[in-house]
Design an enzyme around this catalytic site. Structure first.
Site, short mmCIF file in Angstrom:
data_model
loop_
_atom_site.label_atom_id
_atom_site.label_comp_id
_atom_site.label_asym_id
_atom_site.label_seq_id
_atom_site.Cartn_x
_atom_site.Cartn_y
_atom_site.Cartn_z
N ALA A 12 0.80 -1.22 0.00
CA ALA A 12 0.00 0.00 0.00
C ALA A 12 0.84 1.27 0.00
O ALA A 12 0.35 2.34 -0.37
CB ALA A 12 -0.93 0.00 1.20
N ALA A 80 -4.79 -7.24 -0.99
CA ALA A 80 -6.00 -7.99 -1.35
C ALA A 80 -7.15 -7.07 -1.73
O ALA A 80 -7.01 -5.84 -1.76
CB ALA A 80 -6.40 -8.88 -0.18
N ASP A 238 -0.40 -10.70 -1.00
CA ASP A 238 0.93 -10.55 -0.40
C ASP A 238 1.09 -11.34 0.89
O ASP A 238 2.16 -11.92 1.14
CB ASP A 238 1.29 -9.08 -0.19
CG ASP A 238 0.23 -8.26 0.52
OD1 ASP A 238 -0.74 -8.85 1.06
OD2 ASP A 238 0.36 -7.02 0.55
N THR A 239 0.04 -11.42 1.70
CA THR A 239 0.16 -12.19 2.93
C THR A 239 0.33 -13.68 2.63
O THR A 239 1.12 -14.37 3.29
CB THR A 239 -1.07 -11.98 3.83
OG1 THR A 239 -1.28 -10.58 4.02
CG2 THR A 239 -0.87 -12.64 5.19
N ASN A 296 -7.16 -9.74 10.99
CA ASN A 296 -6.63 -8.55 10.33
C ASN A 296 -6.65 -7.40 11.33
O ASN A 296 -7.71 -6.95 11.76
CB ASN A 296 -7.53 -8.22 9.13
CG ASN A 296 -6.82 -7.38 8.09
OD1 ASN A 296 -5.79 -6.80 8.37
ND2 ASN A 296 -7.39 -7.31 6.91
N GLN A 304 2.66 5.03 10.21
CA GLN A 304 2.99 5.63 8.91
C GLN A 304 2.30 6.99 8.76
O GLN A 304 2.91 7.96 8.29
CB GLN A 304 2.58 4.69 7.78
CG GLN A 304 3.42 3.42 7.68
CD GLN A 304 2.79 2.38 6.77
OE1 GLN A 304 1.69 2.55 6.25
NE2 GLN A 304 3.49 1.26 6.59
#
Length: 476
Positions: A12, A80, A238-239, A296, A304
């Protein structure tokens, strides 16, 4: 050594093109190109610039050739749930709208009220998140029904990038499971569910497993880039790719730590029971039809955003040091939707503390400490829920991804849970992507052999529980 393979890992906030190869004993992985990524406002919605991402991928391929790597294959993974729709001529009908966009507000609640929460969970095993693809598609149907009516193909973001490379349209299994439209038991698109939601079944392609070679890049790209290479689909979520690189999967919990924190276990079957649903755990598809039973959690997105908003320039390392020098302060519930995309993260954290009668963090160190303590509390809660559900205690937590480099957070987690924390490798997602390409081509015989290769190739850090506030780590 065998030829190099390119693993494209896009998150992201950034993306990278990594060149990897193996001699059978160790894995060599080199960063070729790194680039920024972010969602920007376009026509009233926050969208990913997929054309920019594709150009960065092409630049990475060119650069790898200039560096003498002579790549033979490539695979792409991203986050995702997000997607594009194509028309009959394969033109893009929609932008790749970000999961953080507000268009899905209220949609999940409508589905739960009409379809039933338990009925949906028992079919898909997917946790209820307001940004799930199902709710995005229903939002599109509500806001732009004519666009949906014209659509002929549904491609998730990495599917679309693979399509741009090859001209071949596919839906990859691990990422497709995050849509909340794949049946957890048949492991196929749940056509009855899709039709029942008033969505066109014709949009969806047959699911392809990680390791599928879909062929070479298009002839015009071969001429443009000066190389012919095959596209081998990794676990495009990616996970799912990151979990491939967890060497001790049977003995430890994992946390894939980045913008999001995904905490869970690898399981041979989905756990679609009421307790799992009530705790909001998900059963996402993994390699070899294993399931990622996980939760999650908001993750480092909050830090960030704080870093971005602070008036002075702070690195993540600076914030970790500042937090270490700060006494424990207030905590917030990091899983509240208010932190998904607030107008101003610092003000949102402060407001949450104020509303609960806690001390309001003001300095950079206090804000970082608040986030770290809150994340660790959420991690601990999720760990207890996992252990209660599977009736087993785990002694270790294996943290992978960029967040594994945060020693302060790792030590806090070890202290809080009284478990050993193993951190690394930080590039687990790219490693898992590369491993699936090698397994597909027979360079690595199995997933187990690939995980053993990871263990041989990358140093990890071990954090033992301790009472002292002074973090320490031992290389193992």
């Amino acid at each position: 050594m065998n030829g190099y393979r390119l693993a494209v890992d896009i998150g992201a906030s950034s993306g990278r093109v990594m060149a990897g190869r193996t001699d059978g004993d160790e894995l060599d992985l080199i960063e070729v190109h790194r680039f920024r990524n972010s969602a920007t406002l376009k026509a009233g919605h926050y969208c990913w610039d997929v054309d920019y991402l594709f150009n960065e991928i092409k630049y990475g391929i060119k650069t790898s050739c200039e560096m003498g790597f002579k790549p033979v294959s490539i695979g792409i993974n991203t986050w995702a749930v997000d997607f594009v729709l194509l028309d009959e001529q394969d033109n893009r009908l929609t932008e790749a709208v970000s999961y953080r966009d507000a268009r899905t507000d209220g949609i999940m609640e409508e589905v739960i009220n009409t379809y039933g929460k338990a009925a949906l969970y028992e079919r898909t095993g997917i946790a209820f998140q307001p940004f799930n693809t199902l709710y995005q598609l229903l939002a599109l149907k509500k806001l732009h029904p004519k666009t949906l009516a014209k659509a002929k193909s549904f491609l998730m973001v990495p599917d679309y990038l693979h399509f741009l490379l090859t001209g071949i349209k596919t839906n990859e299994y691990t990422n497709a499971t995050t849509t909340q439209l794949v049946n957890a038991f048949s492991k196929r698109w749940d056509e009855d569910l899709i039709a029942g939601m008033g969505l066109p079944v014709k949009l969806f392609h047959d699911l392809k497993l990680p390791g599928t070679n879909i062929g070479p890049i298009k002839a015009e790209l071969q001429r443009e880039l000066g190389v012919k290479l095959d596209v081998i689909i990794p676990a495009t979520h990616d996970t799912a790719s990151a979990i491939v690189a967890v060497p001790e999967w049977q003995t430890s919990l994992y946390i894939s730590s980045g913008t999001w924190s995904l905490i869970g276990i690898e399981n041979p079957f989905p756990i679609c029971i009421t307790k799992a649903m009530d705790d909001n755990f998900t059963n996402e598809g993994g390699i070899n039809y294993r399931f990622r039973f996980l939760k999650n959690i908001m993750g480092l997105w909050m830090i960030q955003e704080v870093q971005r908003l602070l008036p002075e320039k702070w690195t993540y390392a600076d914030l970790a040091v500042a937090s270490k020098k700060t006494n424990d302060i207030s905590t917030v519930d990091v899983d509240q939707r208010r932190f998904l995309k607030p107008d101003h993260m610092i003000e949102e954290i402060q407001a949450a503390c104020r509303e609960t009668g806690q001390e309001v963090p003001t300095t950079a160190g206090e804000l970082a400490k608040c986030i770290y303590v809150s994340l660790v509390a959420s991690y601990e809660k999720a760990i207890k829920q996992i252990e209660q559900t599977v009736e087993r205690r785990y002694e270790k937590i294996h943290i992978i991804g960029g967040g594994s480099q945060n020693g302060q957070l790792n030590q806090m987690l070890a202290n809080r849970t009284n478990k050993t924390v193993i951190a690394g490798p930080s590039e687990a997602t790219a490693i898992g992507n590369f491993l699936m390409q090698c397994i597909s081509c027979g360079e690595i015989p199995s997933l187990e052999a690939g995980r053993a290769l990871v263990k041989n190739s990358f140093k990890v850090m071990e954090y033992k529980p301790q009472r002292s506030d002074h973090a320490y780590a031992n290389k193992i």
